[in-house]
Design an enzyme around this catalytic site. Sequence first.
Site, short mmCIF file in Angstrom:
data_model
loop_
_atom_site.label_atom_id
_atom_site.label_comp_id
_atom_site.label_asym_id
_atom_site.label_seq_id
_atom_site.Cartn_x
_atom_site.Cartn_y
_atom_site.Cartn_z
N GLY A 36 36.07 45.77 51.04
CA GLY A 36 35.67 46.57 49.88
C GLY A 36 36.78 46.64 48.85
O GLY A 36 37.20 45.62 48.32
N ARG B 279 43.97 36.82 48.60
CA ARG B 279 45.28 36.42 49.10
C ARG B 279 45.96 37.60 49.79
O ARG B 279 45.33 38.31 50.55
CB ARG B 279 46.06 35.83 47.95
CG ARG B 279 45.34 34.56 47.45
CD ARG B 279 45.80 34.10 46.09
NE ARG B 279 46.82 33.07 46.19
CZ ARG B 279 47.06 32.18 45.23
NH1 ARG B 279 46.34 32.19 44.13
NH2 ARG B 279 48.02 31.30 45.37
N CYS C 119 47.86 39.64 45.52
CA CYS C 119 46.70 38.81 45.17
C CYS C 119 47.09 37.52 44.47
O CYS C 119 46.28 36.93 43.75
CB CYS C 119 45.71 39.61 44.32
SG CYS C 119 45.06 41.06 45.18
N GLY D 149 37.91 37.47 51.42
CA GLY D 149 38.41 36.55 50.41
C GLY D 149 39.69 37.08 49.80
O GLY D 149 40.08 38.23 50.00
#
Length: 232
Positions: free
Chosen positions: A169, A87, A187, A85
């Site tokens: 992670g 960006r 992000c 997940g």
Amino acid sequence: MTDMISRASKGHDLPASIEWRRSDGQILYRAAMEEQESRNAAIAAEEAGELVWMLEHPPVYTAGTSADVAELVDPRFDVVQTGRGGRYTYHGPGQRVTYVLLDLSRRQKDLRNFVHALENWVIATLADFGVTAFAISDRIGIWTHDVTGAEAKIGAIGVRVRRWVTMHGFAVNLSPDLSHFGGIVPCGIADYGVTSLEALGIAVSADEWDRALLARAEQFLAALERPGRTTI
């Protein structure tokens, strides 16, 4: 060099069912992703044990499932599409990455709880080096205040779950070249900067970080257990 961490020699009470691995040098991102994919499937099939892997990568930009190409400002390094997940994220020397491959079907089948546990693991470890860090509900990652007092990102979190087995992670900035983050909007958050332990005037080696992280691992794992379950 890759070290399968000995629980006895490192002085940590780490579960033997999990492989605790640390790699020196730099591991190519694509190679690490392929190994994660393979290990994830093997864990789900009960053909391999769980894995926590600490390492560093050569400079690379990675794209999560929500990545917007407009946020790839200057693709000066290899760009890798991932299944996690989030960006765009940068990885590179001086940034310590920890991949966490655990079977949540053996614990709480709760992805939100897993992410919160990862956040708290990083925050507690940073506190051991005198850094006050925090998570913010509407911003991905781990945050602190830089030398100017402004909020800045010091760690990234991105996960993927397949058949309740986790992948990817978090990454923490020990001493990376912070200018490398300028090739992306990290992000997707353009209004805040990026910092590191080095930029805060704190020198922490990869080995020191790994040891501190392992010292907090038991607390992290306890946060994943099903309510009322007794651990051994």
